[in-house]
Design a protein around this motif. Structure first.
Motif: not given
Ligand code: MG
Ligand code: ATP
Length: 348
Positions: A10, A116, A154, A201
């Protein structure tokens, strides 16, 4: 059957060393192995907008940053097709059709999306686009009929979701789509590198990252402030390796031959770890070594990046060419999908 890779990132920030060990380093190896018929690397700008809808400037700016990171790490556009997701509008069409095959409760069970959502503080105001991004990721993967998706840990729930969609589509309509497989890093610590804070993370969104393009001085500061063993106060104290981020990074980056040059009193990482747990080895010394280890890997990448940065329009051209090629492939898959769904009324 053709062997095809689809992977991506991303454009929410420059890439960091977590991306490097989790995915990027492997992609370059796979690319150069010559074992794959096609490799597509996607800059997922449309996905980035699902949780950055109010910040299009950030997404735009990071397209070339991510591309520069790719190229400086050794992604070769002659061998790997780099594309920008939003250019390929067929992907949104596929997402729309696939969303009929996925239930809301199935999406709610996705542990990565759950984490998230919490991390971004969305709670009850989750954007629909963000909630459904695993479906759009299934569209990205299947549009290229990818067999292999190199990712960090993930992303496993996303690949599982994509596999379910493929099975559901193929059994409901026709055998058009290909089930992808995730490819995790061989070294377990690399599939989820923690941040310099040692807590979560390493992530662009959490401000706990060492970026590939950080200036050496910045990297030194981040390394020297890294989380270690809070009970290891004096040099002579025995230290613990458990949750000790500096050693986690050494596990991910250090090679035996680096000792000879930078710290000849040890032959390998195990000897250094033994000394640390016995007591008598201070954090500062370990951190200084980690800095050397990181810079050995990052210096050539940074030098290439400085060269590439001189001609960003050329980098944008590479992305345009890659996106045009990718669009042709996605359009072909969309045709097959629509025909399997019997909504191809006017095609031959
Ligand atoms: Mg990510
Ligand atoms: P964001 O916070 O915007 O989601 P990110 O840092 O999680 O950014 P992505 O673009 O979502 O990065 O992830 C790109 C790829 O890098 C994925 O394959 C992901 O599994 C991998 N990756 C991301 N962070 C890490 C990490 N800390 N360790 C190993 N792999 C990682």
């Amino acid at each position: 059957m053709k062997k095809i890779i689809l992977t991506g990132d991303r454009p929410t920030g420059r890439l960091h060393v977590g991306h490097y060990v989790g995915s990027l380093r492997r992609r370059v190896e796979l690319q150069n192995s010559g074992e794959y018929d096609e490799i597509h690397i996607m800059i997922a700008d449309a996905q980035a907008l699902t949780d950055n809808a109010d910040n299009p400037e950030k997404v735009k700016m990071n397209i070339s940053e991510v591309a520069l990171d790719y190229l400086s790490c050794g992604i070769d556009p002659e061998k790997s097709n780099i594309l920008v997701q939003s250019y390929i509008s067929e992907l949104t069409e596929l997402t729309f059709y696939y969303s009929n095959l996925v239930t809301v409760s199935r999406l709610q069970r996705n542990p990565t999306v759950k984490a998230e959502i919490q991390m971004r503080g969305f709670n009850t105001s989750i954007p629909v686009g963000f909630f459904t991004y695993p479906i759009s990721q299934a569209a990205d993967i299947t549009a290229f009929k990818a067999t292999t998706v190199p990712v960090g840990e993930d992303q496993l729930p996303m690949i599982e979701q994509a596999r379910e969609i493929v099975r559901s589509f193929n059994s409901t309509y026709d055998e058009v789509l290909v089930e992808p497989k995730a490819l995790l890093p061989e070294n377990e610590v690399c599939s989820r590198l923690p941040g310099v804070d040692g807590k979560a993370k390493m992530s662009k969104s959490l401000g706990n990252a060492i970026y590939l393009a950080d200036e050496p001085e910045e990297i030194r500061k981040k390394v020297m402030s890294m989380f270690t063993d809070p009970n290891h106060i004096r040099v002579e104290d025995p230290g613990s390796l458990e949750g000790n981020t500096v050693f986690t990074y050494l596990d991910a980056f250090c090679k035996d031959d680096m000792f000879a040059e930078h710290l000849p009193e040890y032959q390998n990482l195990q000897e250094m770890k033994d000394h640390y747990t016995r007591g008598g080895l201070g954090d500062v010394k370990v951190k200084k070594f980690l800095y050397e280890v990181l810079m050995e890997e990052l210096s050539p990448i940074q030098a290439r990046r400085k060269e590439l940065e001189k001609d960003v329009p050329a980098v944008m051209e590479i992305l345009r060419d890659g996106s045009v090629k990718a669009r042709e492939i996605a359009a072909q898959t969309l045709d097959e999908v629509k025909s399997a769904m019997k909504i191809n009324y006017w095609s031959a």
